[in-house]
Design a protein around this motif. Structure first.
Motif, PDB file in Angstrom:
ATOM      1  N   HIS A  74       4.260   4.761 -11.883  1.00  0.00           N
ATOM      2  CA  HIS A  74       5.019   5.752 -11.111  1.00  0.00           C
ATOM      3  C   HIS A  74       4.216   7.028 -10.864  1.00  0.00           C
ATOM      4  O   HIS A  74       4.752   8.014 -10.350  1.00  0.00           O
ATOM      5  N   TYR A  75       2.942   7.010 -11.198  1.00  0.00           N
ATOM      6  CA  TYR A  75       2.075   8.181 -11.018  1.00  0.00           C
ATOM      7  C   TYR A  75       2.084   8.622  -9.549  1.00  0.00           C
ATOM      8  O   TYR A  75       1.969   7.800  -8.637  1.00  0.00           O
ATOM      9  N   HIS A  76       2.189   9.922  -9.332  1.00  0.00           N
ATOM     10  CA  HIS A  76       2.151  10.483  -7.981  1.00  0.00           C
ATOM     11  C   HIS A  76       0.709  10.879  -7.650  1.00  0.00           C
ATOM     12  O   HIS A  76       0.147  11.784  -8.285  1.00  0.00           O
ATOM     13  N   VAL A  77       0.113  10.186  -6.692  1.00  0.00           N
ATOM     14  CA  VAL A  77      -1.244  10.516  -6.256  1.00  0.00           C
ATOM     15  C   VAL A  77      -1.188  11.889  -5.588  1.00  0.00           C
ATOM     16  O   VAL A  77      -0.392  12.117  -4.663  1.00  0.00           O
ATOM     17  N   SER A  78      -2.016  12.801  -6.060  1.00  0.00           N
ATOM     18  CA  SER A  78      -1.983  14.179  -5.564  1.00  0.00           C
ATOM     19  C   SER A  78      -2.604  14.297  -4.180  1.00  0.00           C
ATOM     20  O   SER A  78      -3.381  13.436  -3.744  1.00  0.00           O
ATOM     21  N   ASP A  79      -2.288  15.395  -3.509  1.00  0.00           N
ATOM     22  CA  ASP A  79      -2.908  15.668  -2.212  1.00  0.00           C
ATOM     23  C   ASP A  79      -4.420  15.818  -2.357  1.00  0.00           C
ATOM     24  O   ASP A  79      -5.182  15.388  -1.490  1.00  0.00           O
ATOM     25  N   ASP A  80      -4.869  16.424  -3.456  1.00  0.00           N
ATOM     26  CA  ASP A  80      -6.314  16.558  -3.684  1.00  0.00           C
ATOM     27  C   ASP A  80      -6.971  15.185  -3.828  1.00  0.00           C
ATOM     28  O   ASP A  80      -8.076  14.966  -3.322  1.00  0.00           O
ATOM     29  N   GLU A  81      -6.305  14.260  -4.521  1.00  0.00           N
ATOM     30  CA  GLU A  81      -6.857  12.909  -4.655  1.00  0.00           C
ATOM     31  C   GLU A  81      -6.898  12.209  -3.302  1.00  0.00           C
ATOM     32  O   GLU A  81      -7.883  11.529  -2.973  1.00  0.00           O
ATOM     33  N   ILE A  82      -5.857  12.379  -2.501  1.00  0.00           N
ATOM     34  CA  ILE A  82      -5.847  11.796  -1.146  1.00  0.00           C
ATOM     35  C   ILE A  82      -6.992  12.372  -0.326  1.00  0.00           C
ATOM     36  O   ILE A  82      -7.754  11.638   0.314  1.00  0.00           O
ATOM     37  N   ARG A  83      -7.139  13.683  -0.354  1.00  0.00           N
ATOM     38  CA  ARG A  83      -8.237  14.309   0.399  1.00  0.00           C
ATOM     39  C   ARG A  83      -9.593  13.791  -0.076  1.00  0.00           C
ATOM     40  O   ARG A  83     -10.504  13.573   0.713  1.00  0.00           O
TER      41      ARG A  83
ATOM     42  N   VAL B 123       1.070   7.913   4.507  1.00  0.00           N
ATOM     43  CA  VAL B 123       2.518   7.742   4.552  1.00  0.00           C
ATOM     44  C   VAL B 123       3.058   7.956   3.143  1.00  0.00           C
ATOM     45  O   VAL B 123       2.734   7.196   2.225  1.00  0.00           O
ATOM     46  N   ARG B 124       3.855   8.995   2.988  1.00  0.00           N
ATOM     47  CA  ARG B 124       4.473   9.315   1.696  1.00  0.00           C
ATOM     48  C   ARG B 124       5.992   9.136   1.750  1.00  0.00           C
ATOM     49  O   ARG B 124       6.603   8.909   0.725  1.00  0.00           O
ATOM     50  N   ASP B 125       6.570   9.278   2.926  1.00  0.00           N
ATOM     51  CA  ASP B 125       8.012   9.149   3.087  1.00  0.00           C
ATOM     52  C   ASP B 125       8.438   7.737   2.690  1.00  0.00           C
ATOM     53  O   ASP B 125       7.930   6.752   3.231  1.00  0.00           O
ATOM     54  N   ARG B 126       9.339   7.630   1.717  1.00  0.00           N
ATOM     55  CA  ARG B 126       9.727   6.325   1.164  1.00  0.00           C
ATOM     56  C   ARG B 126      10.300   5.403   2.240  1.00  0.00           C
ATOM     57  O   ARG B 126      10.046   4.203   2.233  1.00  0.00           O
ATOM     58  N   GLU B 127      11.092   5.930   3.145  1.00  0.00           N
ATOM     59  CA  GLU B 127      11.669   5.098   4.198  1.00  0.00           C
ATOM     60  C   GLU B 127      10.589   4.595   5.150  1.00  0.00           C
ATOM     61  O   GLU B 127      10.608   3.433   5.567  1.00  0.00           O
ATOM     62  N   LEU B 128       9.624   5.436   5.488  1.00  0.00           N
ATOM     63  CA  LEU B 128       8.518   4.981   6.344  1.00  0.00           C
ATOM     64  C   LEU B 128       7.660   3.948   5.623  1.00  0.00           C
ATOM     65  O   LEU B 128       7.206   2.982   6.242  1.00  0.00           O
ATOM     66  N   ILE B 129       7.442   4.138   4.325  1.00  0.00           N
ATOM     67  CA  ILE B 129       6.686   3.135   3.565  1.00  0.00           C
ATOM     68  C   ILE B 129       7.423   1.797   3.635  1.00  0.00           C
ATOM     69  O   ILE B 129       6.805   0.754   3.862  1.00  0.00           O
ATOM     70  N   ARG B 130       8.730   1.833   3.484  1.00  0.00           N
ATOM     71  CA  ARG B 130       9.525   0.597   3.569  1.00  0.00           C
ATOM     72  C   ARG B 130       9.374  -0.049   4.949  1.00  0.00           C
ATOM     73  O   ARG B 130       9.146  -1.241   5.069  1.00  0.00           O
ATOM     74  N   GLN B 131       9.456   0.757   5.997  1.00  0.00           N
ATOM     75  CA  GLN B 131       9.335   0.222   7.352  1.00  0.00           C
ATOM     76  C   GLN B 131       7.946  -0.357   7.617  1.00  0.00           C
ATOM     77  O   GLN B 131       7.821  -1.430   8.214  1.00  0.00           O
ATOM     78  N   VAL B 132       6.915   0.340   7.179  1.00  0.00           N
ATOM     79  CA  VAL B 132       5.548  -0.169   7.346  1.00  0.00           C
ATOM     80  C   VAL B 132       5.380  -1.474   6.570  1.00  0.00           C
ATOM     81  O   VAL B 132       4.824  -2.447   7.078  1.00  0.00           O
ATOM     82  N   THR B 133       5.887  -1.503   5.350  1.00  0.00           N
ATOM     83  CA  THR B 133       5.795  -2.706   4.527  1.00  0.00           C
ATOM     84  C   THR B 133       6.513  -3.876   5.189  1.00  0.00           C
ATOM     85  O   THR B 133       6.064  -5.023   5.098  1.00  0.00           O
ATOM     86  N   GLU B 134       7.592  -3.612   5.902  1.00  0.00           N
ATOM     87  CA  GLU B 134       8.323  -4.672   6.609  1.00  0.00           C
ATOM     88  C   GLU B 134       7.493  -5.280   7.743  1.00  0.00           C
ATOM     89  O   GLU B 134       7.795  -6.378   8.207  1.00  0.00           O
ATOM     90  N   THR B 135       6.424  -4.595   8.169  1.00  0.00           N
ATOM     91  CA  THR B 135       5.551  -5.171   9.204  1.00  0.00           C
ATOM     92  C   THR B 135       4.576  -6.199   8.627  1.00  0.00           C
ATOM     93  O   THR B 135       3.954  -6.934   9.371  1.00  0.00           O
ATOM     94  N   TYR B 136       4.429  -6.227   7.303  1.00  0.00           N
ATOM     95  CA  TYR B 136       3.539  -7.202   6.664  1.00  0.00           C
ATOM     96  C   TYR B 136       4.093  -8.606   6.880  1.00  0.00           C
ATOM     97  O   TYR B 136       5.311  -8.797   6.987  1.00  0.00           O
ATOM     98  N   SER B 137       3.218  -9.585   6.880  1.00  0.00           N
ATOM     99  CA  SER B 137       3.686 -10.969   6.945  1.00  0.00           C
ATOM    100  C   SER B 137       4.617 -11.224   5.762  1.00  0.00           C
ATOM    101  O   SER B 137       4.465 -10.616   4.696  1.00  0.00           O
ATOM    102  N   GLU B 138       5.577 -12.103   5.956  1.00  0.00           N
ATOM    103  CA  GLU B 138       6.608 -12.328   4.942  1.00  0.00           C
ATOM    104  C   GLU B 138       6.057 -12.783   3.598  1.00  0.00           C
ATOM    105  O   GLU B 138       6.649 -12.515   2.554  1.00  0.00           O
ATOM    106  N   THR B 139       4.940 -13.478   3.606  1.00  0.00           N
ATOM    107  CA  THR B 139       4.377 -13.992   2.356  1.00  0.00           C
ATOM    108  C   THR B 139       3.289 -13.096   1.777  1.00  0.00           C
ATOM    109  O   THR B 139       2.633 -13.463   0.814  1.00  0.00           O
ATOM    110  N   ASN B 140       3.078 -11.926   2.362  1.00  0.00           N
ATOM    111  CA  ASN B 140       2.013 -11.040   1.921  1.00  0.00           C
ATOM    112  C   ASN B 140       2.300 -10.521   0.507  1.00  0.00           C
ATOM    113  O   ASN B 140       3.310  -9.857   0.271  1.00  0.00           O
TER     114      ASN B 140
END
Length: 188
Positions: A18-27, A50-67
């Motif tokens: 559940h670690y939150h990757v910091s903005d400095d780590e992202i940069r 993408v940090r927004d949980r709902e957007l992460i869910r939507q992006v993940t839904e674009t993955y192939s079903e067996t990914n």
């Protein structure tokens, strides 16, 4: 960690804490990506964090079903979407200069490798996800038409130590000297 250690020990990570990757780590990881070489220094890449949980869910839904990366993407602190500007890399004056019309894949691949190695160096894990509906991902993230979302990269702290390295081909099986088929080890 030196470069050889990073290359030899980095693994695809599909379970995060559940670690939150910091903005400095992202940069830091994006900074490593932007230092990759590219065709004529075009640097035809852009990254969406993408940090927004709902957007992460939507992006993940674009993955192939067996990914297998679906679960870890939903648990990731962030998902980085690596995009390539089209008709720039491998081109000069709008004219393709190589037989391989997807040269952007080579450039973006080097940038993504830098990103993943830097993440590993600072104790984070990544996995590169390409089996997805790219057009749907473009729509969700409002990516302009002259860019392609090529891969997503879930990033976070690994939930467990990495597994052993998969078996690799022997060096002598892939290395040739002067002409294909002349094994390098037998030439001297």
């Amino acid at each position: 960690m030196d470069v050889k250690d990073a290359i030899f020990s980095r693994r695809s990570i599909r379970a995060f804490t559940h670690y939150h990757v910091s903005d400095d780590e992202i940069r830091s990881v994006i900074d490593a990506a932007r230092h990759a070489p590219s065709w004529a220094n075009t640097q035809a890449w852009e990254f969406i964090v993408v940090r927004d949980r709902e957007l992460i869910r939507q992006v993940t839904e674009t993955y192939s079903e067996t990914n297998p990366a679906r679960k870890c993407s939903l648990a990731a602190s962030a998902v980085i979407v690596a995009c390539a500007r089209m008709k720039v890399s491998g081109c000069k004056g709008g004219v393709e200069r190589t037989k391989f019309h997807e040269w952007f894949m080579f450039d973006l691949g080097m940038a993504v490798q830098n990103l993943c190695l830097r993440a590993h160096e600072i104790g984070l894990g990544t996995v590169v996800v390409g089996s997805m509906n790219h057009d749907k991902c473009r729509e969700i993230l409002e990516i302009p038409g002259d860019f392609e979302p090529v891969v997503t990269i879930p990033i976070g702290r690994p939930a467990s130590p990495p597994h052993a390295a998969p078996v690799r081909k022997e060096l002598n099986d892939i290395l040739h000297l002067d002409r294909f088929g002349v094994r390098y080890d037998k030439a001297y």
